[in-house]
Write a protein that holds these residues in place. Structure first.
Motif, mmCIF file in Angstrom:
data_model
loop_
_atom_site.group_PDB
_atom_site.id
_atom_site.type_symbol
_atom_site.label_atom_id
_atom_site.label_comp_id
_atom_site.label_asym_id
_atom_site.label_seq_id
_atom_site.Cartn_x
_atom_site.Cartn_y
_atom_site.Cartn_z
ATOM 1 N N GLY A 135 111.131 43.328 44.175
ATOM 2 C CA GLY A 135 111.844 44.519 44.638
ATOM 3 C C GLY A 135 112.797 45.072 43.596
ATOM 4 O O GLY A 135 113.215 46.215 43.689
ATOM 5 N N ALA A 136 113.137 44.250 42.593
ATOM 6 C CA ALA A 136 114.091 44.696 41.569
ATOM 7 C C ALA A 136 113.476 44.719 40.174
ATOM 8 O O ALA A 136 114.141 45.087 39.217
ATOM 9 C CB ALA A 136 115.324 43.789 41.563
ATOM 10 N N PHE A 137 112.197 44.298 40.044
ATOM 11 C CA PHE A 137 111.552 44.315 38.741
ATOM 12 C C PHE A 137 111.624 45.741 38.179
ATOM 13 O O PHE A 137 111.447 46.694 38.947
ATOM 14 C CB PHE A 137 110.094 43.855 38.882
ATOM 15 C CG PHE A 137 109.354 43.781 37.589
ATOM 16 C CD1 PHE A 137 109.610 42.748 36.699
ATOM 17 C CD2 PHE A 137 108.434 44.761 37.240
ATOM 18 C CE1 PHE A 137 108.931 42.694 35.486
ATOM 19 C CE2 PHE A 137 107.764 44.704 36.032
ATOM 20 C CZ PHE A 137 108.009 43.672 35.159
ATOM 21 N N PRO A 138 111.934 45.954 36.884
ATOM 22 C CA PRO A 138 111.877 45.011 35.771
ATOM 23 C C PRO A 138 113.112 44.141 35.569
ATOM 24 O O PRO A 138 113.250 43.506 34.532
ATOM 25 C CB PRO A 138 111.699 45.951 34.575
ATOM 26 C CG PRO A 138 112.442 47.183 34.958
ATOM 27 C CD PRO A 138 112.201 47.329 36.419
ATOM 28 N N SER A 139 114.038 44.120 36.558
ATOM 29 C CA SER A 139 115.156 43.183 36.451
ATOM 30 C C SER A 139 114.672 41.778 36.776
ATOM 31 O O SER A 139 113.842 41.586 37.663
ATOM 32 C CB SER A 139 116.270 43.572 37.433
ATOM 33 O OG SER A 139 116.822 44.809 37.062
ATOM 34 N N ALA A 140 115.217 40.833 36.032
ATOM 35 C CA ALA A 140 114.881 39.431 36.246
ATOM 36 C C ALA A 140 116.100 38.621 35.843
ATOM 37 O O ALA A 140 117.071 39.172 35.335
ATOM 38 C CB ALA A 140 113.671 39.045 35.406
ATOM 39 N N GLU A 141 116.050 37.306 36.096
ATOM 40 C CA GLU A 141 117.084 36.430 35.574
ATOM 41 C C GLU A 141 116.458 35.550 34.519
ATOM 42 O O GLU A 141 115.333 35.097 34.670
ATOM 43 C CB GLU A 141 117.671 35.580 36.700
ATOM 44 C CG GLU A 141 118.895 36.213 37.309
ATOM 45 C CD GLU A 141 119.639 35.258 38.222
ATOM 46 O OE1 GLU A 141 120.849 35.126 38.073
ATOM 47 O OE2 GLU A 141 118.978 34.633 39.072
ATOM 48 N N GLN A 142 117.213 35.341 33.454
ATOM 49 C CA GLN A 142 116.733 34.437 32.419
ATOM 50 C C GLN A 142 117.567 33.166 32.459
ATOM 51 O O GLN A 142 118.796 33.219 32.551
ATOM 52 C CB GLN A 142 116.845 35.089 31.041
ATOM 53 C CG GLN A 142 116.159 34.276 29.971
ATOM 54 C CD GLN A 142 117.019 34.096 28.736
ATOM 55 O OE1 GLN A 142 118.048 34.741 28.587
ATOM 56 N NE2 GLN A 142 116.600 33.210 27.861
ATOM 57 N N PHE A 143 116.884 32.043 32.386
ATOM 58 C CA PHE A 143 117.556 30.746 32.404
ATOM 59 C C PHE A 143 117.604 30.204 30.994
ATOM 60 O O PHE A 143 116.598 30.171 30.304
ATOM 61 C CB PHE A 143 116.754 29.739 33.258
ATOM 62 C CG PHE A 143 116.740 30.060 34.718
ATOM 63 C CD1 PHE A 143 116.114 31.194 35.192
ATOM 64 C CD2 PHE A 143 117.371 29.210 35.612
ATOM 65 C CE1 PHE A 143 116.096 31.490 36.545
ATOM 66 C CE2 PHE A 143 117.360 29.500 36.973
ATOM 67 C CZ PHE A 143 116.729 30.637 37.443
ATOM 68 N N SER A 144 118.805 29.779 30.545
ATOM 69 C CA SER A 144 118.821 28.945 29.342
ATOM 70 C C SER A 144 119.785 27.803 29.616
ATOM 71 O O SER A 144 120.993 28.002 29.698
ATOM 72 C CB SER A 144 119.166 29.748 28.085
ATOM 73 O OG SER A 144 120.339 30.489 28.253
#
Ligand SMILES: *Cc1c(COP(=O)(O)O)cnc(C)c1O
Length: 406
Positions: A31-40
């Motif tokens: 529903g929010a793509f192209p927003s995503a969360e990146q994990f590091s």
């Protein structure tokens, strides 16, 4: 042998060459793509994805999600077997009918991915048609190359997108010999499009079958999303159309569409089709919903074209060098593996912009690039942020700009 030391030293070489692949760990937000969360490690940060092959955002489309939820709840998780042994579900049969209709072919055959479809179909046709010789475009995808190699058929490479060279290479072959010409519509790294009609003219003049990889065309081109061959009114002339359900259709899986006899032949002889578990029915239902939607809806394709044009215009205006091509893929040329990596890292670190660097062996040394894939779900604000950030890093790295567009 010291196996561990061997592995480590090979990896060190890759790292020194700037070719070591580092994956960005993401969590996409439906529903929010192209927003995503990146994990590091322990950290998470919001990012905007600019390099996805979910070209139209169909992986979060309500019709696709509804079909998948409904089928998952009704039918359960897995198919439970190979297609031959209890794994052919009603969802698979409906999806194959949807695909055959999409390409105006008698039949279609599903595989677990586009890679497997190329590998299995070309492998089987090349191996099982007696004396078959395959003519392969010089820039064909790894999955096609592996399939042809696996077939052990004689393979001749022809110059990329050159019907003239194809003709030259077909001419000396025995007219009675079976021939198969394998090529793509949209080439994913340069974004150029094949002269399909001219290539088909040559195929027909020499009695060759044609095999067209439309992986980067399906869903995106043609009035029903049948691909570039549909847009150009050529589907009937192509013997085999191959596609993926994992890119513009937003799910997973691969297929060929062709005559009933050809599909039945591959179904009956391809090891990569026979001896593997069928796709989960929910995936098949999701893919069918996506295809069905894109057969009639034009809004995604229209917005997609607009966003691509907008990004191209904005990059040209500030002199960022891109490959001019007629497709939806925007390659930004960097020309150095280390710089490419550095720019990508910097965009992520400072602006939350995720564009994966594309280095050798995916592209030739000296043509390292950032491959942008604008989509209908990128906003004007996303584009503004991308262009400003690229301009800043271009100056920082002292990379050349093109003469500004007038
Ligand atoms: C991605 C790709 C494939 C493989 O498709 P998947 O469904 O991702 O396995 C095949 N051909 C080309 C040209 C591709 O870019």
């Amino acid at each position: 042998m010291n196996y561990e030391a061997f592995f480590e030293s090979e990896l060190t070489t890759l790292k020194e060459d700037g070719r070591y692949r580092i994956f960005a760990e993401l969590e996409r937000k439906a529903g929010a793509f192209p927003s995503a969360e990146q994990f590091s490690g322990e950290r998470r940060r919001p990012v905007t994805v600019w390099c996805s092959n979910d070209y139209l955002g169909m992986a979060q489309h309500p019709a696709v999600l509804a079909a998948m939820h409904e089928t998952l709840d009704r039918c359960g998780a897995g198919a439970g077997g190979t297609r031959n042994i209890s794994g052919t579900t009603h969802s698979h049969v409906l999806l194959e009918a949807e695909l055959a209709d999409l390409h105006h072919k008698e039949a279609a055959l599903l595989f677990t991915s586009g890679y497997v479809s190329n590998w299995a179909a070309l492998g089987t046709l090349g191996a099982r048609i007696p004396g078959c010789v395959i003519l392969s475009d010089a820039l064909n995808h790894a999955s096609m190359i592996e399939g042809m190699r696996h077939s052990r058929a004689e393979v001749h490479r022809f110059a990329h997108n050159s019907p003239e060279d194809l003709d030259r290479r077909l001419a000396p072959l025995d007219p009675a010999r079976p021939k198969l010409v394998a090529f793509e519509s949209v080439y994913s790294m340069d974004g150029d499009i094949a002269p399909i009609a001219e290539i088909l003219d040559v195929c027909e003049a020499h009695g060759a079958m044609s095999y067209l990889d439309e992986v980067h065309g399906v869903g995106l081109y043609g009035p029903r999303g049948g691909g570039v061959a549909e847009r150009e009114g050529l589907m009937d002339r192509v013997s085999v159309i191959e596609g993926t359900l994992g890119k513009a259709f937003g799910v997973m899986g691969g297929y060929i569409a062709a005559s009933a006899a050809l599909c039945d032949f591959v179904r009956s002889f391809a090891s990569g089709f026979i001896f593997t578990t069928a796709l989960p029915p929910a995936l098949a239902a999701g893919a069918a919903a996506s295809i069905r939607h894109l057969k009639t809806s034009q809004i995604e394709r229209a917005r997609h074209r607009e966003c691509v044009a907008q990004v191209r215009r904005r990059l040209a205006a500030i002199g960022i060098p891109t490959i001019d091509n007629p497709s939806h893929i925007i390659p930004i040329m960097v020309g150095d593996a280390h710089k490419c990596r550095r720019i990508s890292d910097w965009l992520l670190e400072h602006h939350g912009i995720y564009v994966q660097p594309i280095n050798y062996p995916t592209v030739p040394v000296g043509t390292e690039r950032l491959r942008l894939t604008p989509s209908p779900v990128h906003s004007d604000a996303d584009v503004d942020r991308l262009v400003a950030a690229l301009s800043e890093i271009w100056s920082q790295c002292e990379l050349a700009r093109r003469a500004m567009a007038a």
